[in-house]
Design an enzyme around this catalytic site. Structure first.
Site, PDB file in Angstrom:
ATOM      1  CB  SER A  20      -0.960  -0.041   1.187  1.00 41.53           C
ATOM      2  OG  SER A  20      -1.980   0.917   1.058  1.00 41.53           O
ATOM      3  CD  GLU A  78      -5.512  -3.579  -4.800  1.00 45.34           C
ATOM      4  OE1 GLU A  78      -5.253  -2.567  -4.134  1.00 45.34           O
ATOM      5  OE2 GLU A  78      -4.733  -4.547  -4.923  1.00 45.34           O
ATOM      6  CG  HIS A 125      -5.447  -2.364  -0.397  1.00 43.24           C
ATOM      7  ND1 HIS A 125      -4.643  -1.942  -1.436  1.00 43.24           N
ATOM      8  CD2 HIS A 125      -4.966  -1.749   0.726  1.00 43.24           C
ATOM      9  CE1 HIS A 125      -3.741  -1.104  -0.978  1.00 43.24           C
ATOM     10  NE2 HIS A 125      -3.902  -0.971   0.324  1.00 43.24           N
TER      11      HIS A 125
END
Length: 326
Positions: A148, A247, A278
């Site tokens: 991320s 995602e 995600h």
């Protein structure tokens, strides 16, 4: 700083605390001012994660300077999480790659704004390869990884290192990298039915991570903030990108891959896992194990093959140039 719980360490793990010395390194560009302010007294906490079954068998108690490692930057929108919250994931990565993982607790927003996290990432890498420090690692023995925001930070760090002619790592693995802080891609709106991330955080007033991370919103399209807007991705180490098929970051990650594929002398491989969310690798899904195994193959075999092919290609180009001159 948002507080995240500290997870218990995996049973088959060995965890050691590391304190990274931050010192003036005459960095240029956007990091110059912060770098000049370092006095050599600040330390950054990190922790070594190693799967005992692999690490102890290979290295015993004293890892050599030729050791191959992973440098890991955790996700959390630059505002939350830590090396401790990611122990389960870094343990799986250590086991799959047969490498120790150094997970860094870089400074978080809103207490530390951009480019503080970037400085910490660059300092972490340079610390590991510094001949005057204890590790003295070869940069080509370090794979950088992140999920991320940590994935975006990895890419931003590599762009900075390349742009300022500093050593680059062996390769990179980016898990659902967040590379567009403008939230401009459609999947932020159409994937929220399936993903656990909130629908388009740009619409949030008090909890928009971009507002917390940046003092100056004019910097939001800076390539070290949102790497998707980099002019090019030429001459970068081999990159593995993994993402979930449903995602919220789906579209920006696909666009990032397309841009890297069009660059010069940079190899990228993008794996999209159907129906996954995600950073699904952190969850106990069946496809998570498949993805972790792929990371292991990439680290142990894939990058080496790409490097050999690249070396041979360059040698052939030089030979052709010599023949053309004659």
């Amino acid at each position: 700083m948002l507080i995240a719980p500290t997870f218990l360490k995996p049973i088959t793990s060995k965890i050691e605390t590391e304190y990274i010395l931050v010192k003036k390194r005459n960095l240029c560009g956007i990091l110059s001012k912060l770098d000049q302010g370092e006095t050599g007294t600040r330390t950054m906490e990190a922790e070594w994660m190693s799967a005992i079954s692999t690490w102890e068998k290979i290295y015993g108690k004293a890892p050599p300077s030729c050791e191959k490692i992973v440098l890991y930057f955790h996700g959390g929108a630059y505002c939350s999480m830590s090396a401790q919250t990611h122990r389960t994931l870094t343990h799986k990565i250590s086991k799959a790659t047969n490498r120790r993982v150094l997970a860094v607790n870089y400074r978080l927003a809103p207490e530390t704004r951009f480019p503080g996290a970037l400085l910490d990432a660059v300092q972490s890498f340079l610390y590991l390869i510094d001949g005057n420090e204890k590790h003295r690692l070869n940069p080509k023995n370090i794979i950088v990884m992140g999920d991320s925001a940590g994935g975006g930070l990895c890419l931003a760090m590599m762009l900075y290192l390349r742009d300022h002619s500093l050593p680059l790592p062996e390769g990179a693995v980016l898990l659902s990298p967040w590379v567009d802080l403008t939230f401009s891609y459609p999947s932020w709106n159409d994937a929220n039915l399936y993903d656990y991330l909130p629908s388009n955080p740009a619409e949030l007033k008090s909890m928009n991570p971009a507002l917390l991370y940046l003092d100056d919103q004019k910097l939001i399209r800076h390539p070290y903030v949102s790497p998707i807007f980099a002019d090019n991705f030429d001459n970068m180490p081999p990159i593995l990108i993994q993402s979930g098929g449903c995602e919220s970051l789906r579209d920006e990650i696909c666009d990032l891959t397309d841009k890297i594929q069009k660059s010069k002398l940079t190899m990228v491989h993008h794996e999209i896992y159907e129906d996954m969310v995600h950073v699904f690798q952190a969850f106990p899904f069946g496809k998570s194990s498949e993805a972790i195994e792929s990371i292991g193959w990439w680290s142990k075999i894939g990058i080496s093959l790409i490097t050999q092919w690249d070396t041979r290609s360059k040698e052939c180009e030089k030979k052709n140039e010599i023949l053309d001159e004659n």
